[in-house]
Design a protein around this motif. Structure first.
Motif, short mmCIF file in Angstrom:
data_model
loop_
_atom_site.label_atom_id
_atom_site.label_comp_id
_atom_site.label_asym_id
_atom_site.label_seq_id
_atom_site.Cartn_x
_atom_site.Cartn_y
_atom_site.Cartn_z
N LEU A 26 23.55 11.18 -5.17
CA LEU A 26 22.52 12.24 -5.47
C LEU A 26 21.97 12.08 -6.92
O LEU A 26 21.53 12.36 -7.77
CB LEU A 26 22.47 14.06 -4.56
N VAL A 27 23.63 12.34 -7.40
CA VAL A 27 23.31 11.58 -9.17
C VAL A 27 22.60 10.48 -9.58
O VAL A 27 22.31 10.73 -10.68
CB VAL A 27 25.05 11.83 -9.08
N THR A 28 22.69 9.90 -9.34
CA THR A 28 22.71 8.09 -9.39
C THR A 28 20.91 8.28 -9.53
O THR A 28 20.06 7.99 -10.19
CB THR A 28 23.01 6.64 -9.11
N ALA A 29 20.31 9.04 -7.91
CA ALA A 29 18.67 9.30 -7.63
C ALA A 29 18.18 9.53 -9.01
O ALA A 29 16.65 9.41 -8.65
CB ALA A 29 18.37 9.76 -6.23
N VAL A 30 18.61 10.71 -9.70
CA VAL A 30 18.22 11.52 -10.81
C VAL A 30 18.18 11.26 -12.23
O VAL A 30 17.05 10.93 -12.84
CB VAL A 30 18.51 13.25 -11.22
N HIS A 31 19.59 10.41 -12.19
CA HIS A 31 20.39 10.51 -13.55
C HIS A 31 20.49 8.36 -14.01
O HIS A 31 21.41 8.36 -14.96
CB HIS A 31 22.25 11.09 -14.09
N GLY A 32 20.86 7.54 -13.12
CA GLY A 32 21.06 6.55 -12.89
C GLY A 32 22.90 6.04 -13.02
O GLY A 32 23.35 7.62 -12.48
N PRO A 33 22.66 5.10 -12.87
CA PRO A 33 24.62 4.46 -12.99
C PRO A 33 25.49 5.67 -13.51
O PRO A 33 25.51 5.81 -14.82
CB PRO A 33 24.39 3.08 -12.82
N ILE A 34 26.26 5.88 -12.53
CA ILE A 34 27.14 6.54 -13.21
C ILE A 34 27.96 5.97 -14.15
O ILE A 34 28.65 6.29 -15.40
CB ILE A 34 28.13 6.97 -11.85
N SER A 35 28.01 4.63 -14.08
CA SER A 35 28.88 3.71 -14.83
C SER A 35 27.70 4.13 -16.26
O SER A 35 28.69 3.69 -17.74
CB SER A 35 28.98 2.11 -15.03
N ASP A 36 26.71 4.22 -16.27
CA ASP A 36 26.17 4.26 -17.62
C ASP A 36 26.53 5.49 -18.37
O ASP A 36 26.49 5.84 -19.01
CB ASP A 36 23.98 4.21 -17.09
N PHE A 38 29.20 7.27 -17.86
CA PHE A 38 29.96 7.42 -18.24
C PHE A 38 30.16 6.49 -19.46
O PHE A 38 31.14 7.34 -20.83
CB PHE A 38 30.97 6.83 -17.03
N ALA A 39 29.07 5.64 -19.71
CA ALA A 39 29.82 4.83 -21.46
C ALA A 39 28.70 5.65 -22.08
O ALA A 39 28.68 5.97 -23.37
CB ALA A 39 29.29 3.62 -21.20
N GLU A 40 27.57 5.73 -22.12
CA GLU A 40 26.91 6.72 -22.90
C GLU A 40 27.08 8.25 -22.67
O GLU A 40 27.11 8.28 -24.23
CB GLU A 40 25.38 6.80 -22.11
N ARG A 41 27.16 8.75 -21.72
CA ARG A 41 27.78 10.42 -22.44
C ARG A 41 29.42 10.80 -21.91
O ARG A 41 28.98 12.14 -22.26
CB ARG A 41 27.11 11.17 -21.43
N GLY A 42 29.61 9.72 -21.35
CA GLY A 42 31.29 10.28 -21.41
C GLY A 42 31.44 10.95 -19.92
O GLY A 42 30.39 11.50 -19.53
N GLU A 43 32.69 11.37 -19.45
CA GLU A 43 33.42 12.01 -18.57
C GLU A 43 33.24 13.06 -17.73
O GLU A 43 32.24 13.40 -16.69
CB GLU A 43 34.98 11.49 -17.39
N GLY A 102 31.94 -1.32 -10.77
CA GLY A 102 30.38 -0.11 -10.43
C GLY A 102 31.49 1.30 -10.67
O GLY A 102 30.94 2.66 -10.16
N ARG A 103 33.20 1.24 -10.51
CA ARG A 103 33.71 2.05 -10.74
C ARG A 103 34.71 2.55 -12.11
O ARG A 103 35.78 1.77 -13.21
CB ARG A 103 35.28 2.30 -9.69
N PRO A 104 33.96 3.63 -13.18
CA PRO A 104 34.16 3.24 -14.47
C PRO A 104 34.99 4.12 -14.31
O PRO A 104 36.17 3.86 -15.14
CB PRO A 104 33.50 4.84 -14.45
N LEU A 105 36.51 4.43 -13.73
CA LEU A 105 36.86 4.91 -13.97
C LEU A 105 38.70 3.63 -14.00
O LEU A 105 39.65 3.33 -14.11
CB LEU A 105 38.47 6.06 -13.65
N LEU A 106 37.68 2.71 -13.08
CA LEU A 106 38.95 1.29 -12.94
C LEU A 106 38.66 0.47 -13.58
O LEU A 106 39.19 -0.86 -13.88
CB LEU A 106 39.55 1.42 -11.15
N ASP A 107 37.35 0.20 -14.25
CA ASP A 107 36.79 -0.93 -14.99
C ASP A 107 37.90 -1.27 -15.66
O ASP A 107 38.34 -0.84 -16.90
CB ASP A 107 35.25 -0.66 -15.15
N GLY A 108 37.32 -2.75 -16.76
CA GLY A 108 38.44 -2.82 -16.89
C GLY A 108 39.53 -3.72 -16.92
O GLY A 108 40.69 -3.68 -15.88
#
Length: 167
Positions: A26-36, A38-43, A102-108
């Motif tokens: 639901l979030v990604t359908a309206v606001h784009g990928p969760i990873s984006d 997190f990267a652009e606007r923060g957790e 695609g899991r921002p808290l686990l990436d890297g």
């Protein structure tokens, strides 16, 4: 994370004949990928969007898959108090096989570091998960379809006043 919430939720909803709602979708359908997000606007910004998605998803009869961090919000915890909550757990070895991008808290980092971050996050959140759970199913070893069948059967048999239990 990586317990099979979306796959199992979809199968359970189909079996019960109710809609399926995945709050991350639901979030990604309206606001784009969760990873984006997190990267652009923060957790913090993501959690605000997630909170609204959870509130919307809980309206009406449906199976709802929540993102793993959704329950960190006190308002979400209060909302869930009036609903049946199925906690899906998974062991460390199974998570290591399931984790993907695609899991921002686990990436890297490498796969071992991702599993360690997962374990730390899961351990910190488990008291909240357990306090909200009506029933718990472990998804580590059995086929997802069997687990979904067990949950649907449990849901059909569940009567008013049923106490919390685990499987």
């Amino acid at each position: 994370m990586a317990a099979g919430k979306s796959k199992i939720g979809r199968l359970v909803a189909r079996s019960l004949g109710v809609p399926f709602r995945d709050t991350d979708k639901l979030v990604t359908a309206v606001h784009g990928p969760i990873s984006d997000i997190f990267a652009e606007r923060g957790e913090g910004a993501f959690r605000v969007l997630e909170r609204q998605a959870v509130s919307d998803a809980l309206q009406g009869d449906a199976v709802v898959a929540l993102g793993g961090g959704a329950v960190l919000d006190a308002a979400t915890q209060a909302d869930l108090a009036g609903h049946t909550v199925v906690l899906l757990t998974v062991d460390r070895d199974s998570v290591a096989r399931r984790l993907s991008g695609g899991r921002p808290l686990l990436d890297g980092g490498d796969a071992d570091e991702a599993v360690e971050r997962w374990a730390s996050i899961a351990e910190a959140r488990m008291p909240i998960y357990e306090s909200l759970a009506t029933v718990t199913f472990n998804t580590s070893a059995r086929p997802i379809s069997h687990i979904a069948d067990d949950i649907a059967t449990w849901a059909r048999q569940r009567g008013p006043g049923t106490e919390r239990s685990t499987s």
